[in-house]
Scaffold this motif. Structure first.
Motif, mmCIF file in Angstrom:
data_model
loop_
_atom_site.group_PDB
_atom_site.id
_atom_site.type_symbol
_atom_site.label_atom_id
_atom_site.label_comp_id
_atom_site.label_asym_id
_atom_site.label_seq_id
_atom_site.Cartn_x
_atom_site.Cartn_y
_atom_site.Cartn_z
ATOM 1 N N SER A 94 0.858 -1.180 0.000
ATOM 2 C CA SER A 94 0.000 0.000 0.000
ATOM 3 C C SER A 94 0.892 1.228 0.000
ATOM 4 N N GLY A 95 0.436 2.254 -0.677
ATOM 5 C CA GLY A 95 1.250 3.447 -0.793
ATOM 6 C C GLY A 95 1.471 3.808 -2.246
ATOM 7 N N ASP A 96 2.141 4.909 -2.458
ATOM 8 C CA ASP A 96 2.353 5.402 -3.807
ATOM 9 C C ASP A 96 3.651 4.884 -4.419
ATOM 10 N N SER A 97 3.702 4.955 -5.729
ATOM 11 C CA SER A 97 4.937 4.693 -6.470
ATOM 12 C C SER A 97 5.507 3.306 -6.230
ATOM 13 N N PHE A 98 4.638 2.324 -6.162
ATOM 14 C CA PHE A 98 5.110 0.951 -5.929
ATOM 15 C C PHE A 98 6.074 0.507 -7.008
ATOM 16 N N ASP A 99 5.908 1.034 -8.216
ATOM 17 C CA ASP A 99 6.789 0.615 -9.310
ATOM 18 C C ASP A 99 8.173 1.221 -9.215
ATOM 19 N N GLU A 100 8.464 1.965 -8.152
ATOM 20 C CA GLU A 100 9.817 2.458 -7.898
ATOM 21 C C GLU A 100 10.527 1.632 -6.820
ATOM 22 N N TYR A 101 9.865 0.576 -6.346
ATOM 23 C CA TYR A 101 10.419 -0.235 -5.272
ATOM 24 C C TYR A 101 10.827 -1.610 -5.786
ATOM 25 N N ALA A 102 12.040 -1.991 -5.494
ATOM 26 C CA ALA A 102 12.416 -3.390 -5.637
ATOM 27 C C ALA A 102 11.880 -4.135 -4.416
ATOM 28 N N VAL A 103 11.553 -5.386 -4.591
ATOM 29 C CA VAL A 103 10.981 -6.187 -3.503
ATOM 30 C C VAL A 103 11.807 -7.449 -3.308
ATOM 31 N N GLY A 104 12.066 -7.748 -2.066
ATOM 32 C CA GLY A 104 12.825 -8.943 -1.720
ATOM 33 C C GLY A 104 12.023 -9.867 -0.816
ATOM 34 N N THR B 265 9.728 -19.133 -7.607
ATOM 35 C CA THR B 265 9.608 -18.142 -8.666
ATOM 36 C C THR B 265 8.972 -16.876 -8.110
ATOM 37 N N VAL B 266 9.633 -15.750 -8.325
ATOM 38 C CA VAL B 266 9.111 -14.464 -7.867
ATOM 39 C C VAL B 266 8.509 -13.720 -9.060
ATOM 40 N N SER B 267 7.409 -13.031 -8.810
ATOM 41 C CA SER B 267 6.767 -12.236 -9.857
ATOM 42 C C SER B 267 6.048 -11.067 -9.192
ATOM 43 N N ARG B 268 5.629 -10.123 -9.991
ATOM 44 C CA ARG B 268 4.914 -8.980 -9.438
ATOM 45 C C ARG B 268 3.890 -8.455 -10.429
ATOM 46 N N ASP B 269 2.857 -7.823 -9.865
ATOM 47 C CA ASP B 269 1.829 -7.157 -10.654
ATOM 48 C C ASP B 269 1.695 -5.749 -10.089
ATOM 49 N N ASN B 270 2.355 -4.808 -10.737
ATOM 50 C CA ASN B 270 2.357 -3.440 -10.224
ATOM 51 C C ASN B 270 0.982 -2.788 -10.306
ATOM 52 N N CYS C 90 14.633 -11.755 -4.973
ATOM 53 C CA CYS C 90 14.212 -10.368 -5.112
ATOM 54 C C CYS C 90 13.850 -10.103 -6.569
ATOM 55 N N ILE C 91 13.107 -9.045 -6.775
ATOM 56 C CA ILE C 91 12.634 -8.700 -8.105
ATOM 57 C C ILE C 91 12.731 -7.197 -8.271
ATOM 58 N N SER C 92 13.140 -6.798 -9.462
ATOM 59 C CA SER C 92 13.347 -5.378 -9.732
ATOM 60 C C SER C 92 12.015 -4.645 -9.860
ATOM 61 N N GLN C 93 12.110 -3.344 -10.004
ATOM 62 C CA GLN C 93 10.944 -2.471 -9.940
ATOM 63 C C GLN C 93 9.856 -2.844 -10.946
ATOM 64 N N ARG C 94 10.250 -3.221 -12.141
ATOM 65 C CA ARG C 94 9.264 -3.561 -13.164
ATOM 66 C C ARG C 94 9.268 -5.039 -13.522
ATOM 67 N N TYR D 166 9.372 -13.202 4.984
ATOM 68 C CA TYR D 166 9.121 -11.770 5.000
ATOM 69 C C TYR D 166 9.285 -11.188 3.600
ATOM 70 N N CYS D 167 8.419 -10.255 3.257
ATOM 71 C CA CYS D 167 8.699 -9.452 2.084
ATOM 72 C C CYS D 167 9.159 -8.079 2.553
ATOM 73 N N THR D 168 9.962 -7.457 1.726
ATOM 74 C CA THR D 168 10.581 -6.196 2.081
ATOM 75 C C THR D 168 10.884 -5.424 0.809
ATOM 76 N N SER D 169 11.165 -4.150 0.946
ATOM 77 C CA SER D 169 11.358 -3.351 -0.251
ATOM 78 C C SER D 169 12.339 -2.211 -0.015
ATOM 79 N N TYR D 170 12.869 -1.697 -1.106
ATOM 80 C CA TYR D 170 13.638 -0.457 -1.071
ATOM 81 C C TYR D 170 13.327 0.313 -2.342
ATOM 82 N N ILE D 171 13.434 1.624 -2.232
ATOM 83 C CA ILE D 171 13.097 2.469 -3.361
ATOM 84 C C ILE D 171 14.352 2.820 -4.137
ATOM 85 N N ASP D 172 14.236 2.769 -5.458
ATOM 86 C CA ASP D 172 15.307 3.200 -6.343
ATOM 87 C C ASP D 172 14.646 3.673 -7.618
#
Length: 127
Positions: free
Chosen positions: A24-34, A68-73, A49-53, A94-100
């Motif tokens: 939840s929150g803005d700009s999720f597509d700027e966060y990598a997720v681990g 297998t990791v995947s994401r739906d922004n 981990c998976i990159s922003q897009r 745990y899932c976790t993230s950082y912004i880049d």
């Protein structure tokens, strides 16, 4: 961004499970997720981990070929599909993230780079 994991459970060796991480929150597509996990009595370890897009992914040797990791922004979701589970996969996940937001962001599994953590979901695999 805030993260909430779900999908953990108890199952037998060889089974499959899919974990979800809802952001939840803005700009999720700027966060990598681990995805990290911590087994009883052991240190927390980064497993994927998976990159922003979603173009880049990483798997540790312990899970490569099985997870297998995947994401739906569009939905703010990241998934960890876990197949051929083994008793040694038993842990809190745990899932976790950082912004880049850089034009060509790098991807890292280094725990100190991650800023936002979920509460964790338990996975238990019996022999």
């Amino acid at each position: 961004v805030q993260l909430v994991e779900s999908g953990g459970g108890l199952l037998q060796s060889g089974g499959s499970l899919r974990l979800s991480c809802a952001a939840s929150g803005d700009s999720f597509d700027e966060y990598a997720v681990g995805w990290f996990r911590q087994a009883p009595g052991k240190d927390r370890e980064g497993i994927s981990c998976i990159s922003q897009r979603g173009g880049n992914t990483y798997y540790s040797d312990a899970v490569k070929g099985r997870f297998t990791v995947s994401r739906d922004n569009t939905k703010g979701l990241v998934y960890l599909q876990m197949d051929n589970l083994k008793p040694e996969d038993t842990a809190v996940y745990y899932c976790t993230s950082y912004i880049d937001a850089a034009p060509s962001p790098s991807l890292t599994i280094l725990e100190e780079e991650y800023e936002n953590w979920g509460q964790g979901t338990q996975v238990a695999v019996s022999a």
